[in-house]
Design a protein around this motif. Structure first.
Motif, PDB file in Angstrom:
ATOM      1  N   ALA A  57      74.186  23.317  18.034  1.00  0.00           N
ATOM      2  CA  ALA A  57      73.064  24.408  18.315  1.00  0.00           C
ATOM      3  C   ALA A  57      73.797  26.105  18.055  1.00  0.00           C
ATOM      4  O   ALA A  57      72.633  26.609  17.807  1.00  0.00           O
ATOM      5  CB  ALA A  57      72.329  24.189  19.992  1.00  0.00           C
ATOM      6  N   ALA A  58      74.289  26.160  18.871  1.00  0.00           N
ATOM      7  CA  ALA A  58      74.915  27.411  18.946  1.00  0.00           C
ATOM      8  C   ALA A  58      75.830  27.653  17.497  1.00  0.00           C
ATOM      9  O   ALA A  58      75.463  29.143  16.605  1.00  0.00           O
ATOM     10  CB  ALA A  58      76.547  27.572  19.702  1.00  0.00           C
ATOM     11  N   ILE A  59      76.204  26.839  16.790  1.00  0.00           N
ATOM     12  CA  ILE A  59      76.629  26.973  15.709  1.00  0.00           C
ATOM     13  C   ILE A  59      75.664  27.296  14.543  1.00  0.00           C
ATOM     14  O   ILE A  59      75.572  28.210  13.647  1.00  0.00           O
ATOM     15  CB  ILE A  59      77.484  26.125  14.727  1.00  0.00           C
ATOM     16  N   VAL A  60      74.003  26.978  14.939  1.00  0.00           N
ATOM     17  CA  VAL A  60      73.053  26.637  13.925  1.00  0.00           C
ATOM     18  C   VAL A  60      72.319  27.782  14.642  1.00  0.00           C
ATOM     19  O   VAL A  60      71.991  28.619  13.397  1.00  0.00           O
ATOM     20  CB  VAL A  60      72.649  25.433  13.696  1.00  0.00           C
ATOM     21  N   VAL A  61      72.324  28.606  15.665  1.00  0.00           N
ATOM     22  CA  VAL A  61      71.131  29.126  15.436  1.00  0.00           C
ATOM     23  C   VAL A  61      72.266  30.497  15.118  1.00  0.00           C
ATOM     24  O   VAL A  61      71.385  31.649  14.949  1.00  0.00           O
ATOM     25  CB  VAL A  61      71.204  29.830  17.093  1.00  0.00           C
ATOM     26  N   THR A  62      73.724  30.331  15.361  1.00  0.00           N
ATOM     27  CA  THR A  62      74.624  31.699  14.603  1.00  0.00           C
ATOM     28  C   THR A  62      74.607  31.752  12.971  1.00  0.00           C
ATOM     29  O   THR A  62      73.931  33.490  12.807  1.00  0.00           O
ATOM     30  CB  THR A  62      75.949  31.678  15.369  1.00  0.00           C
ATOM     31  N   TYR A  63      74.541  31.049  12.272  1.00  0.00           N
ATOM     32  CA  TYR A  63      74.223  31.147  11.538  1.00  0.00           C
ATOM     33  C   TYR A  63      72.599  31.425  10.466  1.00  0.00           C
ATOM     34  O   TYR A  63      72.575  32.960   9.817  1.00  0.00           O
ATOM     35  CB  TYR A  63      74.217  30.111  10.558  1.00  0.00           C
ATOM     36  N   LEU A  64      71.440  30.943  11.367  1.00  0.00           N
ATOM     37  CA  LEU A  64      70.574  31.316  10.798  1.00  0.00           C
ATOM     38  C   LEU A  64      70.035  32.923  11.285  1.00  0.00           C
ATOM     39  O   LEU A  64      70.116  33.627  10.671  1.00  0.00           O
ATOM     40  CB  LEU A  64      69.785  30.789  12.343  1.00  0.00           C
TER      41      LEU A  64
END
Length: 199
Positions: free
Chosen positions: A182-189
Motif C-alpha cells: 500500500a505504501a509503494i502504491v500510494v507513494t507512486y500515485l
C-alpha cells in the motif's frame, strides 16, 4: 501475498530465498521487506541458518541488480532519452533530472549506490542510472553488494528476532505485506499527481 512467499521459502530453502530476492529486484512490487523477514523467521525455527539466509538473499538480489545494470548499458542513453520524454508523466521524471543525476553520479556515484541499496523501491531502480551513466562494473558490484548485504541482514535479523520471540509470527506478516505494498502504491500515485517537469 505472504502465504506463497512462506511456502516457497519453506520448500526451496536458500534457493527459494535467492529466487524470491531475484524476483523482487527485477519486479519491485514483490516486497523484500516480507521475503527476508519470512526467511529470518524460518532461520529462527532452525530450517536455515541466519548467515546462510542473508547470503542467499544478497546473492539473489545482486543477480537482479546486475541484470538492470546490464540492461541500462544495452539500452543506451539515446533510447533512454526518447523513452523518458515519452513517458515522463508516468515515470515522474524528465531528462533535465536525468542530467542532474548524471552530474551527481560523476561525483558521488559509489555513495549514492551504497545508500540507495538500503532504501525501499530505490534499491532496485538505482541500477538503471548506474548502468546508464557507465559506472564501472567493479565499483557497481562492490558498493551494491555492501548495501544489499546490509539491507538483507537487517530484514533477516528482524525476522529472526520475531521468530525467536513469538510463536504465532504469521499474524504479523499479513499486515506487514499489505502495508508495504500500500505504501509503494500510494507513494507512486502521489508522485504522479503532484509531479511537474522541472526543465
Amino acid at each position: 501475498m505472504e502465504d506463497w512467499i512462506i511456502r516457497l521459502v519453506e520448500w526451496g530453502g536458500y534457493w527459494g530465498v535467492a529466487a524470491l530476492m531475484l524476483l523482487e529486484t527485477v519486479f519491485p512490487p514483490v516486497p523484500s521487506e516480507v521475503i527476508m523477514t519470512v526467511a529470518g523467521v524460518s532461520a529462527a525455527r532452525g530450517s536455515m541458518t541466519l548467515e546462510g539466509t542473508i547470503v542467499a538473499g544478497t546473492a539473489g538480489a545482486m543477480l537482479g541488480n546486475w541484470f538492470w545494470y546490464w540492461l541500462a548499458i544495452k539500452f543506451g542513453e539515446a533510447r533512454m532519452h526518447v523513452f523518458i520524454d515519452k513517458y515522463s508523466r508516468w515515470l515522474t521524471l524528465d531528462w533535465d533530472e536525468v542530467e542532474r543525476g548524471e552530474r551527481l553520479f560523476e561525483r558521488y556515484g559509489s555513495t549514492i549506490v551504497l545508500i540507495a541499496r538500503m532504501i525501499p523501491t530505490l534499491r532496485s531502480l538505482i541500477s538503471v542510472p548506474a548502468g546508464l551513466f557507465k559506472m564501472s562494473l567493479r565499483r557497481f558490484l562492490v558498493f551494491s553488494t555492501i548495501g544489499t548485504l546490509g539491507w538483507s541482514a537487517a530484514l533477516a535479523g528482524a525476522g529472526y528476532f520475531l521468530g525467536s520471540q513469538f510463536g504465532d509470527v504469521e499474524k504479523w506478516l499479513g499486515p506487514l505485506s499489505t502495508a508495504v505494498i500500500a505504501a509503494i502504491v500510494v507513494t507512486y500515485l502521489w508522485r504522479v499527481v503532484t509531479w511537474k517537469p522541472k526543465g
